[in-house]
Scaffold this active site. Structure first.
Site, PDB file in Angstrom:
ATOM      1  N   HIS A  61      80.416  -8.183 -12.086  1.00 52.55           N
ATOM      2  CA  HIS A  61      80.749  -8.450 -10.988  1.00 52.55           C
ATOM      3  C   HIS A  61      82.068  -9.400 -10.671  1.00 52.55           C
ATOM      4  CE1 HIS A  61      78.053 -11.326 -10.305  1.00 52.55           C
ATOM      5  NE2 HIS A  61      77.912 -12.394  -9.146  1.00 52.55           N
ATOM      6  N   HIS A  63      82.594 -12.612  -8.710  1.00 52.28           N
ATOM      7  CA  HIS A  63      82.633 -13.494  -9.107  1.00 52.28           C
ATOM      8  C   HIS A  63      83.025 -14.394 -10.290  1.00 52.28           C
ATOM      9  CE1 HIS A  63      79.619 -12.528  -5.680  1.00 52.28           C
ATOM     10  NE2 HIS A  63      80.789 -12.396  -4.709  1.00 52.28           N
ATOM     11  N   ASP A  65      82.122 -16.866 -11.587  1.00 55.52           N
ATOM     12  CA  ASP A  65      81.022 -17.511 -12.797  1.00 55.52           C
ATOM     13  C   ASP A  65      80.959 -15.928 -13.639  1.00 55.52           C
ATOM     14  OD1 ASP A  65      79.765 -16.123 -10.488  1.00 55.52           O
ATOM     15  OD2 ASP A  65      77.592 -18.063 -11.156  1.00 55.52           O
ATOM     16  N   HIS A  66      81.638 -15.191 -13.432  1.00 49.34           N
ATOM     17  CA  HIS A  66      80.970 -13.939 -14.501  1.00 49.34           C
ATOM     18  C   HIS A  66      82.240 -13.955 -14.687  1.00 49.34           C
ATOM     19  CE1 HIS A  66      76.652 -13.746 -13.146  1.00 49.34           C
ATOM     20  NE2 HIS A  66      76.936 -14.382 -11.834  1.00 49.34           N
ATOM     21  N   HIS A 141      74.221  -7.362  -3.742  1.00 45.91           N
ATOM     22  CA  HIS A 141      74.401  -8.189  -3.572  1.00 45.91           C
ATOM     23  C   HIS A 141      75.714  -8.579  -2.490  1.00 45.91           C
ATOM     24  CE1 HIS A 141      75.194 -12.177  -5.262  1.00 45.91           C
ATOM     25  NE2 HIS A 141      76.914 -12.479  -6.344  1.00 45.91           N
ATOM     26  N   ASP A 209      72.818 -11.304 -10.639  1.00 46.01           N
ATOM     27  CA  ASP A 209      73.179 -11.021  -8.932  1.00 46.01           C
ATOM     28  C   ASP A 209      72.515  -9.725  -7.978  1.00 46.01           C
ATOM     29  OD1 ASP A 209      74.299 -12.878 -10.864  1.00 46.01           O
ATOM     30  OD2 ASP A 209      76.117 -13.693  -9.510  1.00 46.01           O
ATOM     31  N   HIS A 268      70.361 -17.334 -15.886  1.00 47.24           N
ATOM     32  CA  HIS A 268      71.479 -17.269 -14.558  1.00 47.24           C
ATOM     33  C   HIS A 268      70.869 -18.450 -13.847  1.00 47.24           C
ATOM     34  CE1 HIS A 268      73.590 -16.340 -10.803  1.00 47.24           C
ATOM     35  NE2 HIS A 268      74.849 -16.496 -11.526  1.00 47.24           N
TER      36      HIS A 268
END
Length: 305
Positions: A61, A63, A65-66, A141, A209, A268
């Site tokens: 996804h 976001h 942090d990914h 999510h 997530d 994670h």
């Protein structure tokens, strides 16, 4: 054999001792990356994984942090001499995200192909990666998010009697185990002339997530390794997990148990978890074969027979 390196096991923000979410897969010399949080290229360098032969990047996804690590990684891959095509797969919005990233890394010595929000099983037209069947699942999510299952197919077992009965020259036996068709003299020989019983491949599933969903156990069913988020180790943090649409260790273990997987790798972790291993019993009480992830952890998956 498939070699794995957990480059980062952190969630939300990078920590001094924990890079953000990323899994590195080495399959027959071709490299696959799942997620690319901030610091991923540093982790690749630290673990001597190599940049040049990364052929496929799967993004769960959008976001930060990914995905935010992609900006630097793409440039570094070009500086490392990569000229072969790169395929990036991601959820809805992936094309727009890549168009934005290309503004910052405009000149690259390789082509990028983007596959957005695939709903059917697919493989890539690549000498090595064509042997991998990729499936996706929609997760629950706060934004569009996908889980991935990679099935590494294996050639059927060599059947000596079939090869003899089909009058295949012995010099071609090995070639037909590796190629679908071989032309020899005036004749064309096919792999099904020497191959017999089908053999099980290796299944790797990656889910992060999300809240647990009814569809996940079937999606991960009989995975050799199930990589799953464990944002919260403490059972008392279930309200945070529900609010933020993540999972606890116990919920991840429950999915592993329902999916009849061989091993569960938790990753994670929330920045609030100082030492994830302190909570391992919350997972092993439900699923014994649980591994707590840590940056640089290496695993190898082998065919069972």
């Amino acid at each position: 054999m498939i070699d794995l390196t957990l480059l980062g096991c952190g969630g939300n923000v990078p920590m001094p001792n924990r890079f953000l979410s990323s899994l590195f897969i080495n399959y027959k010399g071709s490299k696959i990356l799942i997620d690319c949080g901030e610091g991923t290229q540093v982790a690749i360098k630290k673990n001597n994984c190599g940049f040049k032969n990364i052929d496929l990047i799967l993004i769960t996804h959008l976001h930060g942090d990914h995905i935010i690590g992609l900006i630097g990684l793409l440039q570094t891959m070009g500086n490392s001499g990569k000229t072969d095509d790169l395929t990036i797969v991601g959820p809805a919005g992936m094309i727009d995200a890549m168009n934005a990233i290309k503004v910052l890394v405009e000149y690259l010595p390789y082509k990028i192909f983007v596959i957005e929000n695939p709903k059917e099983k697919f493989s890539l037209e690549h000498d090595i990666l064509k042997d991998i069947e990729i499936s996706t699942i929609d997760l629950e999510h706060s934004t569009e998010c996908m889980g991935y299952s990679l099935y590494f197919k294996r050639k059927a077992r060599f059947d000596r009697e079939r090869a003899i009965s089909n009058k295949v020259p012995q010099i071609l036996w090995k070639k037909l185990q590796e190629n679908d068709t071989v032309i020899y003299g005036d004749n064309t020989y096919h792999s099904n002339m020497v191959l017999g019983e089908e053999r099980r491949g290796i299944k790797l599933s990656f889910v992060t997530d999300t809240r647990p969903t009814f569809e996940i156990p079937q999606f991960i069913y009989e995975s050799d390794l199930f990589v799953c988020e464990g944002m919260y180790g403490d059972d008392l943090d279930i309200s945070k997990a529900v609010k933020n649409k993540h999972m606890t260790f116990r919920e991840a273990a429950s999915l592993a148990n329902a999916g009849n997987v061989d091993k569960l790798l938790l990753t994670h972790f929330s920045p609030s978890i100082g030492e994830p291993k302190d909570f391992i019993q919350n997972a092993t009480n439900l699923f014994k074969e649980t591994i707590i992830g840590e940056d640089g952890l290496t695993l190898s998956l082998s065919y069972k027979d």
